[in-house]
Design an enzyme around this catalytic site. Structure first.
Site, short mmCIF file in Angstrom:
data_model
loop_
_atom_site.label_atom_id
_atom_site.label_comp_id
_atom_site.label_asym_id
_atom_site.label_seq_id
_atom_site.Cartn_x
_atom_site.Cartn_y
_atom_site.Cartn_z
N GLY A 11 51.06 17.18 16.48
CA GLY A 11 51.78 16.33 15.53
C GLY A 11 52.26 15.05 16.19
O GLY A 11 53.33 14.54 15.88
N ARG A 14 52.94 10.40 15.15
CA ARG A 14 54.14 9.62 14.80
C ARG A 14 55.39 10.45 15.11
O ARG A 14 55.30 11.60 15.54
CB ARG A 14 54.10 9.24 13.33
CG ARG A 14 54.23 10.44 12.42
CD ARG A 14 54.25 10.06 10.95
NE ARG A 14 54.67 11.20 10.17
CZ ARG A 14 54.13 11.56 8.99
NH1 ARG A 14 53.15 10.85 8.48
NH2 ARG A 14 54.59 12.60 8.36
N ASP A 61 43.76 20.84 12.82
CA ASP A 61 44.77 21.52 11.99
C ASP A 61 45.26 22.71 12.82
O ASP A 61 44.50 23.67 13.06
CB ASP A 61 44.15 21.99 10.68
CG ASP A 61 45.14 22.76 9.81
OD1 ASP A 61 46.26 23.04 10.28
OD2 ASP A 61 44.78 23.09 8.67
N VAL A 62 46.52 22.67 13.25
CA VAL A 62 47.01 23.71 14.17
C VAL A 62 47.02 25.11 13.52
O VAL A 62 47.12 26.11 14.23
CB VAL A 62 48.41 23.38 14.74
CG1 VAL A 62 48.37 22.14 15.61
CG2 VAL A 62 49.46 23.28 13.64
N SER A 140 64.89 23.77 14.72
CA SER A 140 65.66 22.81 13.91
C SER A 140 67.05 23.38 13.68
O SER A 140 67.24 24.61 13.67
CB SER A 140 64.97 22.61 12.56
OG SER A 140 65.83 21.92 11.66
N TYR A 152 61.28 26.66 5.42
CA TYR A 152 61.40 25.91 6.69
C TYR A 152 62.42 26.57 7.62
O TYR A 152 62.17 26.71 8.82
CB TYR A 152 61.82 24.48 6.35
CG TYR A 152 61.91 23.50 7.48
CD1 TYR A 152 60.76 22.89 8.00
CD2 TYR A 152 63.14 23.14 8.03
CE1 TYR A 152 60.85 21.96 9.02
CE2 TYR A 152 63.24 22.21 9.04
CZ TYR A 152 62.09 21.62 9.54
OH TYR A 152 62.18 20.70 10.55
N LYS A 156 61.69 28.02 11.30
CA LYS A 156 62.36 27.49 12.49
C LYS A 156 63.19 28.56 13.21
O LYS A 156 63.34 28.52 14.43
CB LYS A 156 63.24 26.29 12.10
CG LYS A 156 62.43 25.06 11.65
CD LYS A 156 61.36 24.67 12.65
CE LYS A 156 60.90 23.24 12.51
NZ LYS A 156 59.76 22.93 13.43
P1 NAP Z 1 56.75 13.78 11.03
O1 NAP Z 1 57.15 12.37 11.28
O2 NAP Z 1 56.48 14.21 9.64
O3 NAP Z 1 55.49 14.10 11.97
C1 NAP Z 1 54.88 15.35 11.94
C2 NAP Z 1 53.43 15.19 12.35
O4 NAP Z 1 52.82 16.50 12.32
C3 NAP Z 1 52.64 14.30 11.38
O5 NAP Z 1 51.89 13.34 12.07
C4 NAP Z 1 51.76 15.32 10.64
O6 NAP Z 1 50.52 14.80 10.22
C5 NAP Z 1 51.54 16.36 11.72
N1 NAP Z 1 51.05 17.61 11.15
C6 NAP Z 1 51.43 18.20 9.99
N2 NAP Z 1 50.73 19.32 9.76
C7 NAP Z 1 49.86 19.44 10.81
C8 NAP Z 1 48.86 20.39 11.13
N3 NAP Z 1 48.59 21.43 10.34
N4 NAP Z 1 48.15 20.22 12.28
C9 NAP Z 1 48.39 19.15 13.07
N5 NAP Z 1 49.33 18.23 12.82
C10 NAP Z 1 50.06 18.36 11.69
O7 NAP Z 1 57.86 14.80 11.58
P2 NAP Z 1 59.02 14.66 12.69
O8 NAP Z 1 60.28 14.35 11.99
O9 NAP Z 1 58.56 13.82 13.84
O10 NAP Z 1 59.14 16.20 13.13
C11 NAP Z 1 58.46 16.74 14.27
C12 NAP Z 1 58.92 18.17 14.46
O11 NAP Z 1 60.34 18.21 14.61
C13 NAP Z 1 58.60 19.09 13.29
O12 NAP Z 1 58.27 20.37 13.76
C14 NAP Z 1 59.90 19.13 12.53
O13 NAP Z 1 60.00 20.29 11.73
C15 NAP Z 1 60.91 19.09 13.66
N6 NAP Z 1 62.23 18.61 13.27
C16 NAP Z 1 62.42 17.37 12.73
C17 NAP Z 1 63.71 16.98 12.37
C18 NAP Z 1 64.00 15.62 11.78
O14 NAP Z 1 65.16 15.38 11.39
N7 NAP Z 1 63.06 14.72 11.67
C19 NAP Z 1 64.79 17.84 12.55
C20 NAP Z 1 64.55 19.10 13.08
C21 NAP Z 1 63.27 19.48 13.45
P3 NAP Z 1 50.29 14.26 8.70
O15 NAP Z 1 51.05 13.00 8.61
O16 NAP Z 1 48.83 14.07 8.59
O17 NAP Z 1 50.85 15.34 7.81
#
Ligand code: NAP
Length: 251
Positions: A11, A14, A61-62, A140, A152, A156
């Site tokens: 992932g 971005r 796709d993981v 998370s 979710y 998590k």
């Molecule tokens: P994000 O900006 O939505 O980035 C997630 C990335 O994962 C996207 O590029 C997405 O690709 C990719 N992805 C989704 N499904 C996938 C799959 N099956 N195989 C490979 N790649 C895949 O999210 P983020 O905010 O950076 O979050 C990153 C991690 O931190 C996640 O696990 C999230 O649950 C965790 N997290 C985030 C927050 C927060 O506040 N942002 C808080 C707690 C935990 P597509 O764009 O193509 O879908």
């Protein structure tokens, strides 16, 4: 100078994944930038190579076992044996329980839990052979429960148990496993949450920041810095932990 290794970040097109890939590259590691769409990884790869590092974009796709096996093989062939793995790929499909579909449940469980399982199973053999490994799973603050996120939060919380068991099984091979549990981080994921709630992202950020002890929301680099430490040689005695990175205390 720390040993240069091969890292995989899922992932990583971005958000937190991209910041983590850049952080690990700045520590001298070659970094495989994995995401659903290989072309979406171009910006992260360019940022690393422009700074003099080594990076490889891989579409995967993981949640798909065959794609995961092929992706990890390609990383090993082109960058070297992967001994650092950050399971970061994630999605949300929020809804209250009574409106949540089976597809919403399965999609979230599959990407976070099945995806982390498949990636870790595919990579662990390289780590145990090298007698060194660093695994970091993205949990998370929602693991403690969050309205509208029964899928979710279950995924998590599940990743925390997954992490502790990896630490127990793999410790004797020099492999550590830890979970980082972010609070509110400013990314596309939280932007989509604001859209779903019908509030502007700016208002959502301001409202969230007011409830956080350090009075700001997190940035992807805040999480990348913690992951960078857990992936370092210095972190070899830290294993099976869940580290909340949320601008304030959470258990
Ligand atoms: P994000 O900006 O939505 O980035 C997630 C990335 O994962 C996207 O590029 C997405 O690709 C990719 N992805 C989704 N499904 C996938 C799959 N099956 N195989 C490979 N790649 C895949 O999210 P983020 O905010 O950076 O979050 C990153 C991690 O931190 C996640 O696990 C999230 O649950 C965790 N997290 C985030 C927050 C927060 O506040 N942002 C808080 C707690 C935990 P597509 O764009 O193509 O879908």
């Amino acid at each position: 100078m720390s040993t240069q290794r091969t890292a995989i970040v899922t992932g990583a097109a971005r958000g937190i994944g991209a910041a983590t890939a850049k952080r690990l590259a700045s520590a001298g590691h070659a970094v495989a930038v994995l995401d659903l769409d290989e072309s979406a990884c171009a910006d992260t790869v360019a940022a690393i190579t422009d700074a003099g590092g080594r990076a490889l974009a891989v579409g995967v796709d993981v949640a798909d076992a065959a794609q995961v096996e092929a992706a990890v093989q390609r990383v090993a062939d082109e960058l070297g044996s992967p001994t650092i793995l950050v399971n970061n790929a994630g999605i949300t499909r929020d809804n209250l329980l009574f409106k949540m579909t089976e597809d919403d449940w399965d999609a979230v469980i599959n990407v976070h839990l099945r995806g982390s399982f498949l990636m870790t199973r595919a990579v662990q053999g390289y780590m145990t052979s090298e007698k060194f490994g660093r695994i970091v799973n993205l949990s998370s603050s929602s693991a403690q429960g969050n309205r509208g996120q029964v899928n979710y939060s279950a995924a998590k919380a599940g990743l925390q148990g997954f992490t502790k068991t990896l630490a127990i099984e793999l410790g004797k091979f020099g492999v550590t496993a830890n979970a980082v549990a972010p609070g509110f981080i400013q990314t596309e994921m939280t932007k989509m949450t604001a859209e779903r709630l019908g509030v502007s992202f700016e208002d959502f950020i301001a409202h969230s920041a007011a409830a956080i002890p350090v009075q700001r929301v997190g940035q992807p680099e805040d999480i990348a810095a913690t992951i960078g430490f857990l992936c370092s040689e210095d972190a070899g005695f830290v294993s099976g932990q869940v580290i909340y990175v949320a601008g304030g205390p959470l258990d």
